[in-house]
Motif scaffolding. Structure first.
Motif, mmCIF file in Angstrom:
data_model
loop_
_atom_site.group_PDB
_atom_site.id
_atom_site.type_symbol
_atom_site.label_atom_id
_atom_site.label_comp_id
_atom_site.label_asym_id
_atom_site.label_seq_id
_atom_site.Cartn_x
_atom_site.Cartn_y
_atom_site.Cartn_z
ATOM 1 N N MET A 1 8.376 40.585 -20.885
ATOM 2 C CA MET A 1 9.279 40.032 -19.859
ATOM 3 C C MET A 1 8.832 38.613 -19.507
ATOM 4 N N VAL A 2 9.794 37.707 -19.468
ATOM 5 C CA VAL A 2 9.497 36.322 -19.121
ATOM 6 C C VAL A 2 9.673 36.135 -17.617
ATOM 7 N N ILE A 3 8.660 35.642 -16.945
ATOM 8 C CA ILE A 3 8.732 35.404 -15.505
ATOM 9 C C ILE A 3 8.954 33.923 -15.267
ATOM 10 N N ASP A 4 9.998 33.620 -14.502
ATOM 11 C CA ASP A 4 10.296 32.219 -14.222
ATOM 12 C C ASP A 4 9.256 31.632 -13.279
ATOM 13 N N THR A 5 8.684 30.522 -13.666
ATOM 14 C CA THR A 5 7.733 29.795 -12.825
ATOM 15 C C THR A 5 8.138 28.331 -12.854
ATOM 16 N N PRO A 6 7.625 27.546 -11.926
ATOM 17 C CA PRO A 6 7.975 26.124 -11.916
ATOM 18 C C PRO A 6 7.649 25.429 -13.230
ATOM 19 N N ASP A 7 6.632 25.965 -13.968
ATOM 20 C CA ASP A 7 6.218 25.328 -15.216
ATOM 21 C C ASP A 7 6.917 25.904 -16.443
ATOM 22 N N ALA A 8 7.701 27.001 -16.230
ATOM 23 C CA ALA A 8 8.344 27.657 -17.369
ATOM 24 C C ALA A 8 9.436 26.766 -17.943
ATOM 25 N N VAL A 9 9.523 26.752 -19.260
ATOM 26 C CA VAL A 9 10.530 25.944 -19.942
ATOM 27 C C VAL A 9 11.531 26.867 -20.631
ATOM 28 N N GLN A 10 12.796 26.706 -20.317
ATOM 29 C CA GLN A 10 13.844 27.510 -20.941
ATOM 30 C C GLN A 10 14.229 26.850 -22.262
ATOM 31 N N ASP A 11 13.981 27.554 -23.365
ATOM 32 C CA ASP A 11 14.234 26.955 -24.670
ATOM 33 C C ASP A 11 15.592 27.331 -25.247
ATOM 34 N N TRP A 12 16.416 28.055 -24.473
ATOM 35 C CA TRP A 12 17.761 28.401 -24.918
ATOM 36 C C TRP A 12 18.788 27.795 -23.965
ATOM 37 N N ASP A 13 20.008 27.619 -24.459
ATOM 38 C CA ASP A 13 21.068 26.990 -23.667
ATOM 39 C C ASP A 13 21.892 28.040 -22.936
ATOM 40 N N ASN A 14 22.304 27.704 -21.718
ATOM 41 C CA ASN A 14 23.165 28.598 -20.950
ATOM 42 C C ASN A 14 24.610 28.435 -21.434
ATOM 43 N N LEU A 15 24.960 29.167 -22.463
ATOM 44 C CA LEU A 15 26.293 29.050 -23.058
ATOM 45 C C LEU A 15 27.366 29.730 -22.219
ATOM 46 N N ASP A 16 26.950 30.528 -21.243
ATOM 47 C CA ASP A 16 27.931 31.189 -20.374
ATOM 48 C C ASP A 16 28.518 30.222 -19.346
ATOM 49 N N ALA A 17 27.821 29.125 -19.101
ATOM 50 C CA ALA A 17 28.278 28.179 -18.080
ATOM 51 C C ALA A 17 29.643 27.596 -18.415
ATOM 52 N N GLU A 18 29.914 27.412 -19.697
ATOM 53 C CA GLU A 18 31.199 26.825 -20.100
ATOM 54 C C GLU A 18 32.376 27.761 -19.852
ATOM 55 N N ASP A 19 32.068 29.049 -19.598
ATOM 56 C CA ASP A 19 33.130 30.032 -19.348
ATOM 57 C C ASP A 19 33.348 30.291 -17.857
ATOM 58 N N GLU A 20 32.788 29.447 -17.032
ATOM 59 C CA GLU A 20 32.810 29.683 -15.588
ATOM 60 C C GLU A 20 34.216 29.856 -15.042
ATOM 61 N N PHE A 21 35.178 29.116 -15.586
ATOM 62 C CA PHE A 21 36.535 29.156 -15.042
ATOM 63 C C PHE A 21 37.486 29.995 -15.910
ATOM 64 N N ASP A 22 36.915 30.789 -16.817
ATOM 65 C CA ASP A 22 37.717 31.694 -17.645
ATOM 66 C C ASP A 22 37.499 33.127 -17.147
ATOM 67 N N PRO A 23 38.461 33.679 -16.402
ATOM 68 C CA PRO A 23 38.264 35.012 -15.818
ATOM 69 C C PRO A 23 38.094 36.108 -16.867
ATOM 70 N N LEU A 24 38.608 35.894 -18.073
ATOM 71 C CA LEU A 24 38.487 36.911 -19.122
ATOM 72 C C LEU A 24 37.059 37.038 -19.642
ATOM 73 N N MET A 25 36.273 35.994 -19.472
ATOM 74 C CA MET A 25 34.898 36.010 -19.977
ATOM 75 C C MET A 25 33.893 36.531 -18.954
ATOM 76 N N VAL A 26 34.327 36.732 -17.713
ATOM 77 C CA VAL A 26 33.496 37.241 -16.604
ATOM 78 C C VAL A 26 32.049 36.741 -16.688
ATOM 79 N N SER A 27 31.906 35.437 -16.771
ATOM 80 C CA SER A 27 30.577 34.849 -16.985
ATOM 81 C C SER A 27 29.592 35.203 -15.870
ATOM 82 N N GLU A 28 30.098 35.457 -14.645
ATOM 83 C CA GLU A 28 29.186 35.768 -13.549
ATOM 84 C C GLU A 28 28.582 37.171 -13.673
ATOM 85 N N TYR A 29 29.209 38.037 -14.522
ATOM 86 C CA TYR A 29 28.716 39.408 -14.676
ATOM 87 C C TYR A 29 28.200 39.719 -16.078
#
Length: 286
Positions: A1-29
């Protein structure tokens, strides 16, 4: 399990962010949805050695049944989800009850009917299914089998379908049509081989995409693919190598190969066979 810390670096992209306004993609869930599906997977895993308790059956008989069901599924033009769900119903049922060879086709036919009722908007009638079995069963026999299978399985129909996981990881592959079609073909090929029974749907989906990308030389299994599939390259290679071995064997059950040999599906099965032939005699990735 990866624990988020101030020094942690996220090496993957949040691809769900682009679906924020598409209700069919339910990006928030979507993250919670797939976490829940991963939690469900162990509940729907069949016993990978169930054939040891089936005195009148063999793995070859299972493969013949699956091959026939793929033909039935194609003739009815059912959703891909229905096929995977039906095979899971068969394997879970045979893990719990001993079935004679005479009743095996009835189990398969009824499993496809149950799968269609769950997944399809318009389910073929019982009469249509009986016709596909050359009238070998009565409507009452199918209904009785349906009640019994559902009772044995405790009416647990929330199967985490591998196609859902494939769609999820395809986000990290830019939803490439060719790659995903090859992955779907590989996943259907795996239905015929009992060696894949120990592996959960999420791992089968990721392995299918991994091998598809390898066939097309689409680059490494990067951080995005690891994150959205939930599997590292090392975790996928054992499954991928079984897939290659399965593809390298002579085609005995041709329903899947014929299905994916048409122009509409980019003649994927022929393309994959040519790739495998070039690799022979090697049947493993490093």
């Amino acid at each position: 399990m990866v624990i988020d810390t101030p020094d942690a670096v996220q090496d993957w992209d949040n691809l769900d962010a682009e679906d924020e306004f598409d209700p069919l993609m339910v990006s928030e869930y979507v993250v919670e949805i797939f976490e829940y599906l991963r939690e469900l997977e162990p509940q729907y895993q069949p016993n990978p050695e169930y054939i040891d308790n089936q005195k009148g059956l063999s793995w070859k008989m299972r493969s013949i049944l699956v091959d026939w069901l793929i033909e039935v599924h194609q003739k009815f033009r059912l959703l891909p989800e229905t096929l995977f769900f039906a095979i899971n119903i068969i394997d879970r049922f045979l893990s719990q009850r001993v079935v004679s060879l005479v009743k095996l086709q009835l189990v398969g036919l009824t499993a496809m009917l149950i799968g269609a009722k769950v997944e399809e908007i318009m389910c073929p009638s019982i009469e249509n299914f009986i016709y596909m079995a050359d009238g070998g069963y009565t409507e009452e026999e199918v209904k009785k089998a349906e009640r019994y299978i559902l009772q044995v399985l405790g009416w647990n129909m929330s199967y985490p379908n591998p196609l859902n996981f494939l769609r999820r990881v395809s986000k990290a592959d830019s939803y490439d049509v060719q790659t995903r079609t090859i992955a779907k073909y590989l996943m259907e090929v795996s239905l015929l081989d009992h060696r894949f029974l120990p592996y959960p749907p999420s791992q089968m989906a990721a392995s299918g995409l991994y091998l598809a990308r390898s066939i097309l030389n689409r680059g490494s299994w990067d951080a995005n693919l690891i994150h959205y599939s939930g599997y590292s390259e090392e975790e996928l290679l054992p499954v991928v190598n079984i897939l290659i071995d399965s593809l390298a064997k002579p085609v005995k059950y041709e329903a899947v190969f014929k299905k994916y040999s048409i122009k509409k599906l980019m003649r994927i099965s022929i393309f994959v066979k040519e790739w495998v032939d070039k690799r022979m005699p090697s049947t493993q990735l490093a």
